[in-house]
Design a protein around this motif. Structure first.
Motif, PDB file in Angstrom:
ATOM      1  N   TYR A 116      31.405  44.484  48.021  1.00 60.13           N
ATOM      2  CA  TYR A 116      31.747  45.888  47.762  1.00 60.13           C
ATOM      3  C   TYR A 116      30.518  46.770  47.527  1.00 60.13           C
ATOM      4  N   PRO A 117      29.555  46.378  46.672  1.00 68.32           N
ATOM      5  CA  PRO A 117      28.387  47.255  46.475  1.00 68.32           C
ATOM      6  C   PRO A 117      27.621  47.525  47.763  1.00 68.32           C
ATOM      7  N   LEU A 118      27.520  46.537  48.642  1.00 69.05           N
ATOM      8  CA  LEU A 118      26.808  46.730  49.904  1.00 69.05           C
ATOM      9  C   LEU A 118      27.610  47.619  50.843  1.00 69.05           C
ATOM     10  N   ASN A 119      28.910  47.402  50.899  1.00 71.18           N
ATOM     11  CA  ASN A 119      29.756  48.185  51.806  1.00 71.18           C
ATOM     12  C   ASN A 119      29.915  49.630  51.358  1.00 71.18           C
ATOM     13  N   ASN A 120      29.728  49.900  50.073  1.00 71.67           N
ATOM     14  CA  ASN A 120      30.006  51.235  49.532  1.00 71.67           C
ATOM     15  C   ASN A 120      28.794  51.844  48.822  1.00 71.67           C
ATOM     16  N   GLY A 121      27.594  51.345  49.138  1.00 73.09           N
ATOM     17  CA  GLY A 121      26.410  51.784  48.419  1.00 73.09           C
ATOM     18  C   GLY A 121      25.604  52.879  49.073  1.00 73.09           C
ATOM     19  N   PHE A 122      26.025  53.360  50.249  1.00 73.99           N
ATOM     20  CA  PHE A 122      25.265  54.398  50.936  1.00 73.99           C
ATOM     21  C   PHE A 122      25.756  55.788  50.537  1.00 73.99           C
ATOM     22  N   GLN A 123      25.040  56.796  50.973  1.00 71.71           N
ATOM     23  CA  GLN A 123      25.343  58.168  50.600  1.00 71.71           C
ATOM     24  C   GLN A 123      26.825  58.475  50.833  1.00 71.71           C
ATOM     25  N   GLY A 124      27.491  58.968  49.809  1.00 74.71           N
ATOM     26  CA  GLY A 124      28.907  59.266  49.896  1.00 74.71           C
ATOM     27  C   GLY A 124      29.799  58.100  49.526  1.00 74.71           C
ATOM     28  N   GLY A 125      29.223  56.922  49.322  1.00 69.06           N
ATOM     29  CA  GLY A 125      30.001  55.758  48.931  1.00 69.06           C
ATOM     30  C   GLY A 125      30.335  55.772  47.455  1.00 69.06           C
ATOM     31  N   ALA A 126      31.225  54.872  47.054  1.00 67.89           N
ATOM     32  CA  ALA A 126      31.736  54.872  45.685  1.00 67.89           C
ATOM     33  C   ALA A 126      30.868  54.093  44.711  1.00 67.89           C
ATOM     34  N   PHE A 127      29.943  53.264  45.216  1.00 66.34           N
ATOM     35  CA  PHE A 127      29.179  52.423  44.308  1.00 66.34           C
ATOM     36  C   PHE A 127      27.822  53.034  44.008  1.00 66.34           C
ATOM     37  N   THR A 128      27.519  53.200  42.723  1.00 70.47           N
ATOM     38  CA  THR A 128      26.239  53.739  42.290  1.00 70.47           C
ATOM     39  C   THR A 128      25.546  52.742  41.373  1.00 70.47           C
ATOM     40  N   SER A 129      24.229  52.833  41.297  1.00 68.95           N
ATOM     41  CA  SER A 129      23.456  51.981  40.397  1.00 68.95           C
ATOM     42  C   SER A 129      23.375  52.646  39.030  1.00 68.95           C
ATOM     43  N   GLY A 130      22.671  52.005  38.093  1.00 67.20           N
ATOM     44  CA  GLY A 130      22.625  52.501  36.726  1.00 67.20           C
ATOM     45  C   GLY A 130      21.982  53.864  36.572  1.00 67.20           C
ATOM     46  N   ASP A 131      21.163  54.284  37.554  1.00 64.35           N
ATOM     47  CA  ASP A 131      20.520  55.604  37.470  1.00 64.35           C
ATOM     48  C   ASP A 131      21.404  56.723  38.015  1.00 64.35           C
ATOM     49  N   GLY A 132      22.637  56.383  38.388  1.00 59.92           N
ATOM     50  CA  GLY A 132      23.578  57.396  38.858  1.00 59.92           C
ATOM     51  C   GLY A 132      23.487  57.701  40.337  1.00 59.92           C
ATOM     52  N   LYS A 133      22.540  57.089  41.037  1.00 65.10           N
ATOM     53  CA  LYS A 133      22.384  57.311  42.468  1.00 65.10           C
ATOM     54  C   LYS A 133      23.120  56.209  43.244  1.00 65.10           C
ATOM     55  N   ASN A 134      23.417  56.506  44.516  1.00 68.50           N
ATOM     56  CA  ASN A 134      23.972  55.458  45.363  1.00 68.50           C
ATOM     57  C   ASN A 134      23.027  54.270  45.390  1.00 68.50           C
ATOM     58  N   LEU A 135      23.564  53.083  45.551  1.00 70.14           N
ATOM     59  CA  LEU A 135      22.734  51.883  45.563  1.00 70.14           C
ATOM     60  C   LEU A 135      21.586  52.029  46.548  1.00 70.14           C
TER      61      LEU A 135
END
Length: 307
Positions: free
Chosen positions: A124-143
């Motif tokens: 899930y993090p890889l599939n949804n980590g790009f701009q506009g995706g639902a997964f963000t890292s701890g700094d609030g940005k997309n993965l």
């Protein structure tokens, strides 16, 4: 609702040659190529990034030494999900089945269902980590973040980018640029870090491209007689792996050696149990597991969604 004889009529009559549909192999444990796995004994896990210090200045003779400060930057939190599934069989269905142990057959199907869910959640993090995706890292940005606006922010005011400025398909050029980009990673105070690629993760549709780009002696897809610099330099030392749960067919990802990057926590290992209901005679089976997947330091991975 319990599985009854109505759902398995053919298994109650003679003449059946084979039962199939629950014996497939499963793509299991592909997540270990992406995540550093640890055990957990808490309701959740948190990991905090520290800023460290900036570059040491030159001290003039007779002057006082300079003192720097450090700080907490952001917190990555891992909330463990409880994943569970079960089934129930009537005692009449168990008694009248002529061909096989229903519990053994459906327990295999239950194991496949649990394994599939785990691999899907890990991807899930890889599939949804790009701009506009639902997964963000701890700094609030997309993965996967790039640029002065969307990149992973530093306390110095700069950014780190762990995705190409222009998304690109997997090829010699894009992979070489990724290796160069990873070498430019800095810590929160702008100091260079010795980040290196470890392995390439690709969807099944990119496996043949990965083979040609990383394993050819010469440059792939060209008439040149140059050596394959990626292979000669050992740029991706652990080679490549396929993750069959990646949904973007032209995406690709590089796991780096940055500590505390992609993390997974096993809270409760897979457990199975069964019990019988006295009144109905139905037998119930269940499987249960608790785990979480995420990222602490986003510099632990570099990725592209493809052109």
């Amino acid at each position: 609702m319990a599985i009854s004889r109505a759902q398995m009529m053919k298994e109650l009559l003679p003449g059946l040659n084979a039962l199939f549909g629950t014996e497939y192999d499963t793509y299991e444990n592909e997540h270990v190529d992406t995540y550093e796995m640890e055990s957990s004994d808490r309701a959740f896990e948190e990991e905090v990034q520290l800023s460290g210090f900036g570059a040491a200045p030159v001290k003039s003779e007779g002057s006082a030494i300079a003192y720097d400060t450090a700080q907490e930057v952001f917190t990555a939190r891992y909330n463990h999900d409880t994943v569970a599934l079960g089934y129930s069989i009537t005692e009449e269905a168990v008694e009248d089945n002529l061909y096989d142990s229903l519990s053994a057959r459906y327990t295999k199907a239950l194991a496949r269902a649990m394994a599939s869910t785990k691999q899907t959640k890990a991807a899930y993090p890889l599939n949804n980590g790009f701009q506009g995706g639902a997964f963000t890292s701890g700094d609030g940005k997309n993965l996967f973040a790039e640029g002065t606006t969307n990149g992973h922010p530093l306390v110095t005011g700069g950014v780190n980018s762990n995705t190409p400025s222009t998304q690109a398909d997997l090829n010699e050029t894009s992979l070489e640029q990724a290796v160069i980009d990873i070498a430019a990673f800095t810590d929160q105070r702008g100091l260079k870090i010795a980040a290196r690629p470890k392995r390439l993760i690709v969807p099944a549709a990119n496996m043949f491209v990965a083979t040609r780009v990383l394993e050819s002696d010469k440059r792939a897809g060209t008439a040149d007689n140059d050596v394959n610099a990626l292979r000669t330099n050992g740029s991706i030392p652990d080679g490549w792996r396929v993750n069959h749960y990646l949904t973007d067919t032209d995406s690709w990802y590089i796991i780096t050696d940055v500590p505390n990057g992609m993390k997974g926590f096993n809270r409760t290992p897979l457990q199975t149990s069964m019990d019988g209901d006295f009144d109905t005679g139905n037998v119930r089976y269940k499987a249960r597991e608790r785990y979480s997947f995420g990222v602490s330091d986003p510099l632990g991975i570099y990725g592209s969604s493809g052109a």
